[in-house]
Design an enzyme around this catalytic site. Structure first.
Site: not given
Length: 422
Positions: A37, A119, A200, A311, A324
């Site tokens: 990551e 999320r 958002r 994605d 998702a």
């Protein structure tokens, strides 16, 4: 669960929903992996995530604990007896259609159970299912070089390592997609701007109820010319997630995919034609335009020992709440196939089967999601502004997505793999 003799050492690039789901699946199948990551820790950024019945089945098939944990954090519609309603459709104009005599109308299906979450909460339960010892943070990918039976991985910090195979879960702008597509399909590497951006916000439910009254608490889709807004409960009904989309007929000319703007610009985007109650919900968000991008066409999901998932393979607009879920379906099929591998020569055939099963469905999701966005914004030539016709169509539109037989996909994948190795 798979056998312990699996010869693989898989490198997963990216610890988002796709990468974590794959790690859970590989762990369940006893396939060794390391998850890399780029960030210093697991992400805490994000907003609402919607999951359809296909996604919930994928969770259960990846690892039954995954589905059980999700049920503990998910939120449905707050009104009783609306379990199977995906959204209530309303006009976005002042009065929500009441001035025209148009009442809210629901769409959904018996096979659908309304469910969504924050999320961060989803990522928290996913990270809890994999050992921290299998994760390396601060590892931003620089390059991949394939050799006969391995991939040489170089990170931005200078570290060089190798794996038998690499699976790119590093998102729409990730470094693995160019490696897979760049040589044969260079024109397909970059995502394309979908022609819309979004704002958002997350609003405490008590404030959302104060503003929207009876229209808070359940999932809603507010539709209008060139604009649509969705609101739905998250965090066990204590918060309302709101996303408003604005069609944009100009190319996205900014270097970053998010663009800070003055509050006047944000509110000005909805100064006419939008009920002021919805505009007020934006006060809980940042004046930040999120450009929406997608991969309408990806010719292949793998190149040798490098494969794409989520994605990085098929970024989509969010209008079907399916992105998702497609990550989870990818992870299910790929982990099951890799769990059957007993020789390094079987990796590429496994990827070929994964591509043949997952790519047609995932790319259809990308295309139909874009079309759904046009319907919501009254730009689809077949439906225009006819709300009765739109809702009638929406009650049928998602069935192919929700009712898909994932068990048959797994059986087909494993049968095709057995043919190849035999």
């Amino acid at each position: 669960m798979g056998g312990s003799s699996n010869p693989l050492n898989i490198a997963i690039i990216g610890a988002g929903i796709g990468g974590l789901a794959l790690a859970i699946g590989l762990l369940r199948q006893n396939v060794p992996y390391t998850l890399y990551e780029a960030a210093a820790e697991y992400s805490t950024i994000g907003a609402g995530v919607g999951l359809g019945p296909n996604a919930l089945r994928a969770m259960d098939m990846i690892d039954p604990r995954f589905r059980a944990l999700y049920e503990d954090i998910s939120s449905g519609n707050l009104t009783p007896n609306k379990n199977h309603v995906m959204m209530d459709a309303l006009l976005i104009e002042e009065g929500f259609g009441k001035n025209q005599g148009i009442d809210p109308a629901s769409y959904g299906a018996d096979c659908y159970d309304r469910t969504s979450c924050h999320r961060k909460a989803l990522l928290d339960i996913m990270t809890g299912l994999i050992p921290l010892s299998t994760v390396r943070f601060n590892k931003r990918l620089k390059s991949l070089v394939q050799e006969k039976d391995k991939v040489i991985i170089t990170f931005e910090d200078g570290e060089v390592t190798e794996a038998n195979s690499v699976i790119g879960c590093d998102g729409v702008k990730g470094a693995t997609r160019p490696v897979v597509l760049g040589e044969k399909y260079p024109e397909k590497v970059e995502a394309t701007y979908s022609g819309k951006y979004a704002y958002r916000s997350i609003i405490p439910m008590k404030d959302a109820v104060e503003i929207l009254g009876e229209h808070a608490g359940d999932a809603k889709m507010f539709m209008g010319p060139g604009v649509n807004m969705t609101t739905f409960p998250i965090s066990k009904g204590t918060a309302c997630n709101a996303v408003v989309f604005k069609l944009d007929d100009k190319p996205w000319s900014y270097q970053d995919w998010t663009r800070p703007v003055d509050p006047e610009v944000m509110f000005g985007d909805f100064s006419t034609g939008v009920d002021k109650r919805l505009v007020k919900l934006l006060e809980w968000g940042k004046p930040l335009q999120w450009s929406i991008w997608h991969h309408l066409d990806t010719p292949i999901y793998y190149n040798g020992l490098i494969c794409l998932l989520g994605d990085s393979a098929h970024a989509t607009t969010p209008h079907q709440a399916a992105g998702a879920g497609q990550c989870l379906e990818d992870a299910l099929i790929l982990s099951r196939l890799l769990g059957k591998v007993t020789s390094l020569t079987q990796v590429e055939p496994a990827y070929k089967i994964y591509d043949s099963i997952r790519r047609p469905r995932a790319q259809r999701v990308v295309r139909t999601s874009h079309e759904t966005g046009l319907i919501y914004a009254f730009r689809h030539p077949d439906f225009g502004t006819d709300m009765r016709k739109i809702v009638e169509h929406l009650n049928e539109r998602f069935l192919w997505l929700w009712e898909h037989d994932l068990h048959s996909d797994v059986v087909k994948a494993e049968a095709e793999f057995a043919k190849i190795i035999n």
